[in-house]
Design a protein around this motif. Structure first.
Motif, mmCIF file in Angstrom:
data_model
loop_
_atom_site.group_PDB
_atom_site.id
_atom_site.type_symbol
_atom_site.label_atom_id
_atom_site.label_comp_id
_atom_site.label_asym_id
_atom_site.label_seq_id
_atom_site.Cartn_x
_atom_site.Cartn_y
_atom_site.Cartn_z
ATOM 1 N N UNK A 79 -19.987 100.740 23.798
ATOM 2 C CA UNK A 79 -19.731 101.971 24.560
ATOM 3 C C UNK A 79 -20.514 102.046 25.867
ATOM 4 N N UNK A 80 -21.636 101.311 25.959
ATOM 5 C CA UNK A 80 -22.421 101.315 27.198
ATOM 6 C C UNK A 80 -22.314 99.995 27.963
ATOM 7 N N UNK A 81 -21.336 99.174 27.615
ATOM 8 C CA UNK A 81 -21.180 97.857 28.251
ATOM 9 C C UNK A 81 -20.646 98.027 29.669
ATOM 10 N N UNK A 82 -21.486 97.626 30.638
ATOM 11 C CA UNK A 82 -21.065 97.679 32.040
ATOM 12 C C UNK A 82 -21.168 96.270 32.616
ATOM 13 N N UNK A 83 -20.047 95.557 32.619
ATOM 14 C CA UNK A 83 -20.080 94.135 32.997
ATOM 15 C C UNK A 83 -20.674 93.876 34.385
ATOM 16 N N UNK A 106 -19.180 84.183 12.387
ATOM 17 C CA UNK A 106 -18.592 85.301 11.627
ATOM 18 C C UNK A 106 -17.081 85.410 11.864
ATOM 19 N N UNK A 107 -16.584 84.741 12.915
ATOM 20 C CA UNK A 107 -15.141 84.718 13.163
ATOM 21 C C UNK A 107 -14.600 85.849 14.016
ATOM 22 N N UNK A 108 -15.415 86.868 14.284
ATOM 23 C CA UNK A 108 -14.973 87.991 15.118
ATOM 24 C C UNK A 108 -14.867 87.516 16.561
ATOM 25 N N UNK A 109 -13.737 87.780 17.209
ATOM 26 C CA UNK A 109 -13.546 87.293 18.577
ATOM 27 C C UNK A 109 -13.733 88.417 19.593
ATOM 28 N N UNK A 110 -14.400 88.099 20.697
ATOM 29 C CA UNK A 110 -14.666 89.099 21.743
ATOM 30 C C UNK A 110 -13.526 89.187 22.756
ATOM 31 N N UNK A 111 -12.336 88.806 22.308
ATOM 32 C CA UNK A 111 -11.103 89.008 23.080
ATOM 33 C C UNK A 111 -9.980 89.209 22.058
ATOM 34 N N UNK A 126 -14.812 97.877 20.047
ATOM 35 C CA UNK A 126 -14.770 98.354 21.443
ATOM 36 C C UNK A 126 -13.367 98.685 21.942
ATOM 37 N N UNK A 127 -12.346 98.053 21.341
ATOM 38 C CA UNK A 127 -10.978 98.129 21.882
ATOM 39 C C UNK A 127 -10.965 97.703 23.353
ATOM 40 N N UNK A 128 -11.704 96.629 23.630
ATOM 41 C CA UNK A 128 -11.787 96.104 25.005
ATOM 42 C C UNK A 128 -11.791 94.574 24.959
ATOM 43 N N UNK A 129 -11.317 93.987 26.041
ATOM 44 C CA UNK A 129 -11.385 92.534 26.199
ATOM 45 C C UNK A 129 -12.739 92.207 26.832
ATOM 46 N N UNK A 130 -13.747 91.990 25.998
ATOM 47 C CA UNK A 130 -15.115 91.801 26.494
ATOM 48 C C UNK A 130 -15.232 90.529 27.326
ATOM 49 N N UNK A 131 -14.549 89.482 26.900
ATOM 50 C CA UNK A 131 -14.615 88.214 27.636
ATOM 51 C C UNK A 131 -13.994 88.355 29.028
ATOM 52 N N UNK A 132 -12.846 88.990 29.073
ATOM 53 C CA UNK A 132 -12.156 89.156 30.353
ATOM 54 C C UNK A 132 -12.951 90.010 31.326
ATOM 55 N N UNK A 133 -13.527 91.093 30.818
ATOM 56 C CA UNK A 133 -14.275 92.004 31.692
ATOM 57 C C UNK A 133 -15.524 91.344 32.268
ATOM 58 N N UNK A 134 -16.260 90.630 31.407
ATOM 59 C CA UNK A 134 -17.474 89.981 31.919
ATOM 60 C C UNK A 134 -17.108 88.858 32.886
ATOM 61 N N UNK A 135 -16.051 88.130 32.561
ATOM 62 C CA UNK A 135 -15.621 87.025 33.429
ATOM 63 C C UNK A 135 -15.313 87.496 34.839
#
Length: 432
Positions: A79-83, A106-111, A126-135
Motif C-alpha cells: 500500500x505504500x509502494x512508490x516505485x 514460495x511461488x508467489x509472483x510479483x506480476x 497489492x492487485x498491482x504489477x509490481x515488476x512492471x511498475x518498478x521497471x
C-alpha cells in the motif's frame, strides 16, 4: 553465431560489457514472506517444511487457528509502494543495476503470471504489477533492471510429483517454470536474470540450456541480457553467465571469470523481518570494505534490502544505502568501469586495495595511517608520478620508499573526521 543448447556453446558467449562496468547493484527480496516478517524469507519452509517449533509457536501466537501461508497473501498490500521513490533511493545509493524478486521459492509472483492463478500480485494482495511498475521507474532513472527467479517452488504439487519421480517427469518445468521465464523476458525485457532454486535437480530436468539458447539467439534482449550461474544442481561456479558460486561468496583472490558477490544489510535474512536488531545489520564500514574487496578481485557487489509488506524500505536500510552512495560520490571513480590491477591488495596489510583504469592506478585504504603517512609497496614510481586524493583538490607530496614503493604524505585530517569515514582513495598517475 547462433548458440547451441549446450554448455560448451552457451559458456562461450561474451558477457555484455555493461555488467562489468556497473560494479554496484541493489538486490530486493520482496514477497508474501514480508507478511509474517519473522525469521527469514524461508518462513514457509521452516514452518511447514521443517515444522520448526519456533515458527509454529510464532504463528500460533500471532494468527487465528488453522491459518495457512496462503492466508498471508491478502495482507501483502504494497500500500505504500512508490516505485519512483525506490528508484531515486537506489540512484542515490550509487546502484547501476537493481535485481527484484519476480518469484521466490514460495511461488508467489510479483506480476500477473498467467500460470500462477490467484497466487500473484495482480490477483491478490497489492492487485498491482509490481515488476512492471518498478521497471518503469528504474528505466526512467537509467538503472539496469534485473529479475530474480526461483526455478523451484517448495510446495507446488507439480514440483513435488516430479521430485517423487526422481525428476524423470517434467510437468512442473513445462507447465510453470519455463512459461514464466519466457513470459518475464517477453513482457519486461530484463537486463539481467538472476536464477536460483537450482540445487535439487539436474540440467536435464530444468531445460535451462534450451531456454538460454533462445535467450541468447532470439529473445528481445539477446544482445544485452546477463545471467548468473544457478541453472542446475552442478552449474554454480561452472556454467552460465557470471558466477555467484554461493551467497556472500568471497574468493579471496582474483578470478579469471566475471563474478558477483551478493550480500545483505541484514546479516541474518534477505527478506524483511520485524525482529531484527541493530547489531545484526552491516554498518557502513563493513559495506564499504566488502565493496572494495569485491571490486579489487574483479567482482560486482549486489547489496540486498528487504522491504516491508507495505512496500517501505525501512529508514535504517535507507541510511545504509545513502551512506554507500555518499562514499561512491567521492570514490566512485576508483570503482565504476575499473579493472583489477596487477596487484589487488598490499600483502603487509589488508586495508589497502587496488583498482585501475588504463594507466591510472587507484589505492583505496580503509584505515587512516599513523602520522598521515601512507606506505604503498607495490607501485613502482616514475620521476613524474602524480598523486592526488579523490574528493580533494591539489597534488599530494610523495617520495620513494627506502626499500620499495612510495611514501605518500596525506593531508592533515582531524581525528574525529577520520573515525567518521570508511575509506579513502589516492589516484596514482605515472606508475608501473
Amino acid at each position: 553465431p547462433r548458440y547451441r543448447p549446450d554448455w560448451a556453446s552457451l559458456d562461450a558467449r561474451p558477457l555484455p560489457a555493461w555488467f562489468d562496468q556497473a560494479k554496484v547493484g541493489v538486490f530486493v527480496h520482496w514477497g508474501v514472506f514480508a507478511v509474517p516478517a519473522w525469521g527469514s524469507e524461508w518462513f514457509w519452509w521452516h514452518w511447514r517444511g521443517e515444522h520448526r517449533a519456533d515458527y509454529e509457536r510464532f504463528v500460533r501466537s500471532r494468527y487465528p487457528p488453522a491459518t495457512t501461508y496462503a492466508d498471508f497473501a491478502p495482507l501483502f498490500t504494497a500500500s505504500d509502494f512508490q516505485p519512483r521513490e525506490w528508484a531515486r533511493l537506489f540512484q542515490r545509493a550509487g546502484a547501476r543495476y537493481v535485481v527484484l524478486t519476480a518469484k521466490h521459492h514460495e511461488g508467489f509472483t510479483n506480476w500477473g503470471s498467467p500460470v500462477s492463478w490467484s497466487w500473484n500480485s495482480v490477483d491478490t494482495g497489492p492487485h498491482r504489477d509490481l515488476i512492471g511498475e518498478l521497471g518503469e521507474a528504474l528505466r526512467e532513472s537509467n538503472i539496469h533492471y534485473g529479475l530474480y527467479h526461483s526455478l523451484l517452488e517448495w510446495f507446488n504439487p507439480l514440483y513435488l510429483t516430479d521430485k517423487e519421480s526422481g525428476f524423470k517427469t517434467q510437468s512442473f518445468v513445462l507447465q510453470k517454470t519455463m512459461p514464466e521465464l519466457y513470459d518475464l523476458v517477453l513482457r519486461y525485457k530484463p537486463d539481467l536474470i538472476w536464477s536460483d532454486g537450482d540445487w535439487e535437480a539436474p540440467e536435464s530436468y530444468w531445460n535451462s540450456t534450451s531456454f538460454l539458447a533462445w535467450l541468447y539467439n532470439d529473445s528481445p534482449v539477446k544482445d544485452t541480457v546477463v545471467v548468473n550461474d544457478r541453472w542446475c544442481n552442478n552449474c554454480s561456479c561452472h556454467h552460465g553467465g557470471y558466477y555467484n558460486c554461493a551467497d556472500k561468496y568471497k574468493p579471496g583472490t582474483l578470478l579469471t571469470h566475471k563474478w558477483e558477490m551478493c550480500s545483505s544489510i541484514d546479516k541474518l535474512s534477505w527478506g524483511y523481518r520485524s525482529n531484527m536488531h541493530i547489531d545484526e545489520l552491516m554498518d557502513e564500514a563493513s559495506i564499504i570494505e566488502e565493496l572494495v574487496q569485491t571490486v579489487s578481485f574483479g567482482g560486482n557487489y549486489l547489496l540486498n534490502v528487504g522491504p516491508t509488506k507495505e512496500g517501505v524500505i525501512v529508514p535504517i536500510f535507507q541510511e545504509r544505502l545513502l551512506a554507500l552512495g555518499r562514499w561512491l560520490d567521492i570514490n566512485g571513480e576508483a570503482i565504476y568501469e575499473s579493472k583489477p590491477w596487477r596487484v589487488q591488495m598490499e600483502n603487509s596489510t589488508n586495508s589497502v586495495w587496488y583498482t585501475s583504469k588504463g594507466p591510472v592506478v587507484y589505492a583505496i585504504f580503509l584505515t587512516w595511517p599513523q602520522d598521515s603517512l601512507l606506505k604503498l609497496s607495490s607501485p613502482v614510481p616514475s620521476p613524474d608520478m602524480q598523486v592526488t586524493m579523490l574528493g580533494l583538490a591539489g597534488a599530494l607530496k610523495w617520495q620513494k620508499s627506502p626499500d620499495k614503493g612510495v611514501l605518500i604524505t596525506l593531508p592533515y585530517v582531524p581525528p574525529s573526521l577520520v573515525s567518521a569515514q570508511s575509506g579513502w582513495t589516492v589516484k596514482l598517475e605515472g606508475v608501473q
